[in-house]
Design a protein around this motif. Structure first.
Motif, short mmCIF file in Angstrom:
data_model
loop_
_atom_site.label_atom_id
_atom_site.label_comp_id
_atom_site.label_asym_id
_atom_site.label_seq_id
_atom_site.Cartn_x
_atom_site.Cartn_y
_atom_site.Cartn_z
N LEU A 74 5.36 13.59 -12.37
CA LEU A 74 5.71 13.48 -13.78
C LEU A 74 4.66 14.15 -14.65
O LEU A 74 5.00 14.86 -15.62
N LYS A 75 3.42 13.96 -14.31
CA LYS A 75 2.34 14.58 -15.08
C LYS A 75 2.46 16.10 -15.05
O LYS A 75 2.27 16.78 -16.07
N ASN A 76 2.81 16.62 -13.87
CA ASN A 76 2.93 18.06 -13.70
C ASN A 76 4.29 18.60 -14.15
O ASN A 76 4.54 19.81 -14.06
N LYS A 77 5.17 17.67 -14.58
CA LYS A 77 6.52 18.04 -15.00
C LYS A 77 7.24 18.83 -13.91
O LYS A 77 7.97 19.79 -14.19
N ASP A 78 7.01 18.39 -12.69
CA ASP A 78 7.57 19.06 -11.51
C ASP A 78 8.85 18.32 -11.11
O ASP A 78 8.81 17.33 -10.37
N MET A 79 9.97 18.81 -11.58
CA MET A 79 11.23 18.13 -11.33
C MET A 79 11.69 18.27 -9.89
O MET A 79 12.40 17.40 -9.37
N SER A 83 0.83 -1.20 0.00
CA SER A 83 0.00 0.00 0.00
C SER A 83 0.86 1.25 0.00
O SER A 83 0.60 2.22 -0.72
N SER A 84 1.93 1.22 0.80
CA SER A 84 2.85 2.36 0.88
C SER A 84 3.56 2.57 -0.45
O SER A 84 3.71 3.71 -0.90
N LEU A 85 3.99 1.49 -1.08
CA LEU A 85 4.67 1.57 -2.38
C LEU A 85 3.76 2.19 -3.43
O LEU A 85 4.17 3.09 -4.18
N LEU A 86 2.53 1.73 -3.47
CA LEU A 86 1.57 2.26 -4.45
C LEU A 86 1.31 3.74 -4.21
O LEU A 86 1.22 4.53 -5.16
N SER A 87 1.20 4.11 -2.95
CA SER A 87 0.96 5.51 -2.60
C SER A 87 2.09 6.41 -3.09
O SER A 87 1.85 7.48 -3.67
N VAL A 88 3.33 5.97 -2.88
CA VAL A 88 4.49 6.75 -3.32
C VAL A 88 4.53 6.81 -4.85
O VAL A 88 4.81 7.87 -5.43
N ALA A 89 4.23 5.68 -5.50
CA ALA A 89 4.24 5.64 -6.97
C ALA A 89 3.20 6.60 -7.56
O ALA A 89 3.47 7.25 -8.57
N LEU A 90 2.05 6.69 -6.92
CA LEU A 90 1.02 7.61 -7.39
C LEU A 90 1.48 9.06 -7.25
O LEU A 90 1.19 9.91 -8.11
N ASP A 91 2.20 9.34 -6.18
CA ASP A 91 2.75 10.69 -6.00
C ASP A 91 3.79 11.01 -7.08
O ASP A 91 3.82 12.13 -7.62
N VAL A 92 4.62 10.02 -7.40
CA VAL A 92 5.66 10.23 -8.40
C VAL A 92 5.05 10.44 -9.79
O VAL A 92 5.47 11.34 -10.53
N TYR A 105 13.30 14.00 -24.47
CA TYR A 105 13.25 12.58 -24.08
C TYR A 105 12.05 12.33 -23.17
O TYR A 105 11.34 11.33 -23.32
N PHE A 106 11.83 13.23 -22.23
CA PHE A 106 10.72 13.12 -21.30
C PHE A 106 9.39 13.01 -22.05
O PHE A 106 8.55 12.17 -21.73
N ASP A 107 9.21 13.85 -23.05
CA ASP A 107 7.95 13.88 -23.80
C ASP A 107 7.75 12.62 -24.66
O ASP A 107 6.61 12.26 -24.96
N ARG A 108 8.85 11.97 -25.04
CA ARG A 108 8.73 10.77 -25.91
C ARG A 108 8.85 9.47 -25.13
O ARG A 108 8.11 8.52 -25.41
N PHE A 109 9.74 9.41 -24.13
CA PHE A 109 10.01 8.14 -23.47
C PHE A 109 9.77 8.12 -21.96
O PHE A 109 10.20 7.20 -21.28
N VAL A 110 9.09 9.12 -21.46
CA VAL A 110 8.69 9.10 -20.06
C VAL A 110 7.19 9.30 -19.96
O VAL A 110 6.44 8.38 -19.62
N TYR A 111 6.73 10.51 -20.27
CA TYR A 111 5.30 10.80 -20.11
C TYR A 111 4.69 11.14 -21.47
O TYR A 111 4.26 12.26 -21.72
N ASP A 112 4.69 10.13 -22.37
CA ASP A 112 4.15 10.34 -23.71
C ASP A 112 2.64 10.16 -23.77
O ASP A 112 2.00 10.57 -24.74
N VAL A 113 2.05 9.53 -22.74
CA VAL A 113 0.60 9.43 -22.59
C VAL A 113 0.28 9.71 -21.12
O VAL A 113 1.18 9.76 -20.28
N ASP A 114 -0.98 9.86 -20.81
CA ASP A 114 -1.38 10.27 -19.46
C ASP A 114 -1.33 9.09 -18.49
O ASP A 114 -2.37 8.53 -18.13
#
Length: 251
Positions: free
Chosen positions: A100-105, A87-96, A168-177
């Motif tokens: 990424l969606k917000n492009k907040d480095m 549960s903790s892992l999933l919670s952190v992954a959702l935050d990450v 790279y981010f736009d093609r190989f990280v967050y290319d879809v939602d």
């Protein structure tokens, strides 16, 4: 005619012979008594030993029963701990993935492992030697950097993947939602293609969450699927990001 003296010696010889016989009999009787006492003592010792063994066996049985109970309790605790960790892992992954969606480095950097950094992989097969890794402190400045990096090679053609971090981010990280996927796999690989997935070998101490789209255009029958796997390792009791793996159908 025997005299009294002869008679006396004669009686003495008889008494000597009888005396030896009596002594022999006494010795036999003593041996019998000794054997009897020893047998009784041995029997008593055997009974005491049997009682001791019985008590020890009872103690062993009780300890075994207690051990089995402890094992059951331990398995239950492990199961509960896994659920909490999962549960903790999933919670952190959702935050990450939200970062990424917000492009907040800056937000992303706060989740990166302090010593391992984070590795970027363009496809499901992680190239441990050549896939680029960055530290948490490098991420914020990468977004605005104009430096072109080689991130690997394209599947099929083998041409080098050369992009700035943002491209790279736009093609190989967050290319879809990926924050709103069709499926989420918690330590389970969902998207599979022809390329060998080596996530377990590349991150033997890691756990991952996969954000997966089954496809977009019906004419491709699911061959246009996409996945983003976020790999984490424990650091001081917290899940820290060590890998961002993009995956898609490969030839």
């Amino acid at each position: 005619m025997p005299t009294r003296r002869h008679l006396f010696f004669f009686l003495g010889d008889i008494l000597k012979e009888k005396g030896c016989e009596i002594v022999k009999r006494l010795i036999v009787v003593f041996i019998i008594l000794l054997v009897g006492c020893t047998a009784q003592q041995d029997e008593s010792n055997v009974k005491q030993l049997e009682q001791t063994i019985a008590k020890q066996q009872t103690t062993i049985d009780q300890l075994q029963e207690k051990n089995e109970q402890l094992q059951k309790e331990n398995e239950q605790l492990k199961s509960e701990a896994k659920q909490v960790i999962s549960s903790s892992l999933l919670s952190v992954a959702l935050d990450v993935v939200e970062a990424l969606k917000n492009k907040d480095m800056n937000a992303l950097a706060s989740y990166v492992h302090s010593t391992a950094g984070v590795r970027f992989s363009s496809y499901g097969h992680v190239d441990i030697q050549n896939d680029l890794q960055f530290s948490a402190s490098q991420l914020p400045s990468l977004w605005s950097s104009t430096q072109v990096y080689q991130w690997g090679v394209y599947d099929g053609s083998g041409d080098p993947i050369q992009f700035t971090f943002q491209d790279y981010f736009d093609r190989f990280v967050y290319d879809v939602d990926f924050a709103n996927p069709h499926m989420i796999g918690n330590n389970v690989v969902v998207g599979t293609g022809n390329m060998i997935n080596n996530i377990q070998q590349a991150y033997p101490n890691g756990s991952f969450v996969e954000f997966h789209f089954t496809g977009f255009d019906p004419q491709y029958s699911g061959m246009d699927w996409r996945s983003l796997r976020l790999v984490f390792e424990q650091e001081n009791g917290q899940w820290k990001l060590v890998g961002i793996i993009h995956d898609e159908w490969t030839t």
